[in-house]
Design an enzyme around this catalytic site. Sequence first.
Site, PDB file in Angstrom:
ATOM      1  N   ALA A  29       0.826  -1.256  -0.073  1.00 56.00           N
ATOM      2  CA  ALA A  29      -0.031   0.252   0.013  1.00 56.00           C
ATOM      3  C   ALA A  29       0.948   1.132  -0.055  1.00 56.00           C
ATOM      4  CB  ALA A  29      -0.855  -0.094   1.146  1.00 56.00           C
ATOM      5  N   THR A  31       3.956   1.315  -1.222  1.00 56.05           N
ATOM      6  CA  THR A  31       4.710   1.482  -2.508  1.00 56.05           C
ATOM      7  C   THR A  31       3.594   2.180  -3.474  1.00 56.05           C
ATOM      8  OG1 THR A  31       5.828  -0.537  -1.982  1.00 56.05           O
ATOM      9  CG2 THR A  31       5.662   0.199  -4.436  1.00 56.05           C
ATOM     10  N   ASP A  68       8.852   1.192   2.244  1.00 53.80           N
ATOM     11  CA  ASP A  68       8.211  -0.028   1.914  1.00 53.80           C
ATOM     12  C   ASP A  68       9.149  -1.210   2.232  1.00 53.80           C
ATOM     13  OD1 ASP A  68       9.823   0.626  -0.199  1.00 53.80           O
ATOM     14  OD2 ASP A  68       8.142   0.164  -1.683  1.00 53.80           O
ATOM     15  N   GLY A  69      10.333  -1.092   1.566  1.00 53.12           N
ATOM     16  CA  GLY A  69      11.279  -2.154   1.971  1.00 53.12           C
ATOM     17  C   GLY A  69      11.416  -2.207   3.494  1.00 53.12           C
ATOM     18  N   ARG A  73      10.528  -5.807   5.736  1.00 51.92           N
ATOM     19  CA  ARG A  73      11.626  -6.693   6.471  1.00 51.92           C
ATOM     20  C   ARG A  73      11.297  -6.527   7.833  1.00 51.92           C
ATOM     21  NH1 ARG A  73      14.955  -3.791   2.739  1.00 51.92           N
ATOM     22  NH2 ARG A  73      15.521  -1.827   4.190  1.00 51.92           N
ATOM     23  N   ASP A  86       7.969  -2.961  -6.633  1.00 56.57           N
ATOM     24  CA  ASP A  86       8.697  -1.628  -6.374  1.00 56.57           C
ATOM     25  C   ASP A  86       9.583  -1.271  -7.523  1.00 56.57           C
ATOM     26  OD1 ASP A  86       9.546   0.434  -4.197  1.00 56.57           O
ATOM     27  OD2 ASP A  86      11.530  -0.307  -4.784  1.00 56.57           O
ATOM     28  N   ASP A  90       8.673   2.141  -9.817  1.00 60.46           N
ATOM     29  CA  ASP A  90       9.585   3.146 -10.159  1.00 60.46           C
ATOM     30  C   ASP A  90       9.591   3.643 -11.563  1.00 60.46           C
ATOM     31  OD1 ASP A  90      10.356   2.972  -7.516  1.00 60.46           O
ATOM     32  OD2 ASP A  90      12.125   1.728  -7.622  1.00 60.46           O
TER      33      ASP A  90
END
Length: 218
Positions: A29, A31, A68-69, A73, A86, A90
């Site tokens: 969401a 992203t 988001d990353g 994680r 992602d 981009d």
Amino acid sequence: MLNRLRGAMTRLFTPVADALLRLGVSPDAVTITGTLVVVVTALWAFPTGHLLAGTLVITVFVLTDSLDGVMARRAGRSGPWGAFLDSTLDRFGDAAIFGGLVLWFFGAGDDRLTATLALACLILGSIVPYARARAEGLGMTASGGIAERADRLLLVLTATALVGFGLPLAVLTVVLALLAVASAITVVQRMAKVYAQARALAVPSAPADGASGHGADA
């Protein structure tokens, strides 16, 4: 350049990521929302001449691109889908930023040289990640180069903000010219990297145990 700051950005965004996860917000969401804001802002603010305002909004969401990353994680959800989403989104954001500049300078901005350079950056900027993706699809690597995505965005957004703040248009024109050249060089660098790997794979292995390599006796 900006990739070296990834560790610091992770530490900065960890509390934000934890807070969003507690609220039930998913990494996907974040992203998608970030991409939508960048695309809508770039395609509205830049073509209407709101260079400074548009850049400020876009920069906030570009700087949070790694959020988001971090969330994935922290939640234990890192995986190929998130990386694919992602990377794909981009491309939309990048195209909208340079596309918005193209629309402005081919239109009311009335500067065909700057518009053409922005268009060149848009095209070359799409080839840079494609070269890497295609190489990886063939089992090789093609990362690196003098103009990676973070560097391109930093330069174009800084120059656009400065022009929107009142500096001469030449600032953005020069930066776009340098970015176009740097992007072209990056494409060549990645092609050379893949060429070297392909050549190495094509070299036949040395025959073992004294075999001639032209067929052993039965």
